[in-house]
Design a protein around this motif. Structure first.
Motif, PDB file in Angstrom:
ATOM      1  N   PRO A 210     -59.505 -11.390 -38.775  1.00 43.00           N
ATOM      2  CA  PRO A 210     -59.785 -10.947 -40.133  1.00 43.00           C
ATOM      3  C   PRO A 210     -58.801  -9.857 -40.617  1.00 43.00           C
TER       4      PRO A 210
ATOM      5  N   ASP B 243     -61.428 -16.964 -46.715  1.00 41.14           N
ATOM      6  CA  ASP B 243     -62.642 -16.149 -46.616  1.00 41.14           C
ATOM      7  C   ASP B 243     -63.729 -16.666 -47.564  1.00 41.14           C
TER       8      ASP B 243
ATOM      9  N   ASP C  85     -66.461 -14.244 -38.932  1.00 40.04           N
ATOM     10  CA  ASP C  85     -65.757 -14.745 -37.757  1.00 40.04           C
ATOM     11  C   ASP C  85     -66.709 -14.820 -36.558  1.00 40.04           C
TER      12      ASP C  85
ATOM     13  N   MET D 129     -59.293 -10.277 -49.130  1.00 35.22           N
ATOM     14  CA  MET D 129     -60.062 -11.503 -49.294  1.00 35.22           C
ATOM     15  C   MET D 129     -59.136 -12.626 -49.729  1.00 35.22           C
TER      16      MET D 129
ATOM     17  N   GLN E 104     -65.461 -10.113 -43.131  1.00 29.88           N
ATOM     18  CA  GLN E 104     -64.704 -11.138 -42.409  1.00 29.88           C
ATOM     19  C   GLN E 104     -65.002 -11.105 -40.913  1.00 29.88           C
TER      20      GLN E 104
ATOM     21  N   LYS F 184     -65.341 -19.577 -45.986  1.00 30.18           N
ATOM     22  CA  LYS F 184     -66.254 -19.180 -44.920  1.00 30.18           C
ATOM     23  C   LYS F 184     -67.576 -18.668 -45.507  1.00 30.18           C
TER      24      LYS F 184
ATOM     25  N   TYR G 223     -60.127 -18.652 -38.366  1.00 35.88           N
ATOM     26  CA  TYR G 223     -58.952 -17.875 -38.739  1.00 35.88           C
ATOM     27  C   TYR G 223     -57.783 -18.218 -37.810  1.00 35.88           C
TER      28      TYR G 223
END
Length: 300
Positions: A252, A260, A240, A256, A236, A263, A248
């Protein structure tokens, strides 16, 4: 979808004007280096020197005999290409059955797949960080001969002689649901292929992973919905930093979530030729790409 153009050659083709090919828009070129346990292609040195001098993305291929010793065949290939295989060089196992079956005779599907995996591992060990893939047919893919998670160079000729523009306008092949990175779409007047990356992305991809000390992949189960672990947090953080998918609001975290997975899917869509399908499920290559983009080792 961005693509770029290439050709491949062997002893059957005379020396080429590679500078002219480059001016005509060819970006990559691969040459046959070896076959079986002992044979070297008689024009390989001439072809590969010209390819490299013209500034094309270079590569070589080995025509495999799965009913022979994979280690011996890999050593034969390695010896042929070692003088030329620097950074940015691509390696291919040509895994295809002769019409009379002589190179597959006596081997079951699992044995052919094991041969391919052993050849790939040996070449990867000899050339750390360089790209190693498989050139193979729909029959071999359907037959279970091809290891998972390897780049695929796929031959299929729907038209006979054809211009690059025809292949570029066509749907991307997906034999047995596999994602192909290169499509060899004609053998007339030369073997022509397209790569499903832009020229810039192909050149970046061909640089391999030698500058990318990716942490070992911990397993797919660490990234399923609801998984809670330190590896999920690490992924994560990379996602990010790479600015993939929706931002977000909180995170993070070590868990999960559906966000996520979105992403991850955004990353996969961006590099669809290498990471597709964009299903949000994290495998070894998605893990690698997330790391590389976050650390400035791969262009977004």
């Amino acid at each position: 979808m961005a693509t770029c153009r290439g050709i491949d050659v062997s002893a059957y083709q005379a020396a080429q004007d590679w500078t002219k090919h480059a001016k005509d828009g060819v970006v990559f070129a691969f040459a046959k280096a070896s076959e079986g346990q002992k044979t070297h292609d008689s024009r390989f040195a001439t072809h590969i020197k010209g390819i490299q001098a013209a500034g094309l993305v270079p590569g070589a291929y080995h025509f495999g005999w799965p009913n022979q010793d994979a280690a011996v065949e890999a050593a034969n290939y390695i010896a042929a290409v070692k003088p030329y295989a620097g950074k940015g060089f691509c390696h291919w196992l040509d895994l295809e059955r002769y019409a009379d079956g002589r190179n597959y005779r006596g081997r079951a599907a699992a044995q052919i797949k094991a041969y391919a995996a052993a050849w790939i591992a040996a070449v990867q060990k000899a050339f750390p960080g360089q790209r190693v893939g498989v050139y193979t047919s729909s029959d071999d893919i359907a037959g279970g001969h091809v290891p998972a998670d390897v780049p695929l160079w796929y031959p299929a000729y729907p038209w006979g002689a054809a211009a690059y523009t025809k292949a570029e306008a066509a749907a991307r092949p997906s034999p047995s649901g596999r994602t192909v990175t290169f499509w060899q779409f004609t053998s007339q007047p030369l073997d022509r292929s397209i790569c499903y990356m832009s020229a810039a992305d192909l050149r970046a991809w061909a640089q391999g992973t030698s500058k990318s000390p990716v942490p070992p992949f911990p397993g797919r189960d660490k990234f399923v919905l609801g998984a809670h672990n330190d590896f999920a947090l690490q992924l994560q953080q990379w996602l990010d930093k790479g600015q993939w998918g929706p931002a977000y609001k909180v995170g993070p975290s070590r868990t999960m979530t559906a966000l996520d997975l979105q992403k991850v899917a955004a990353l996969q869509r961006h590099y669809l030729s290498a990471l597709g399908p964009a299903d949000g499920l994290t495998g070894p290559k998605t893990w690698q790409y997330a790391y590389e983009v976050a650390n400035g080792l791969r262009r977004k």
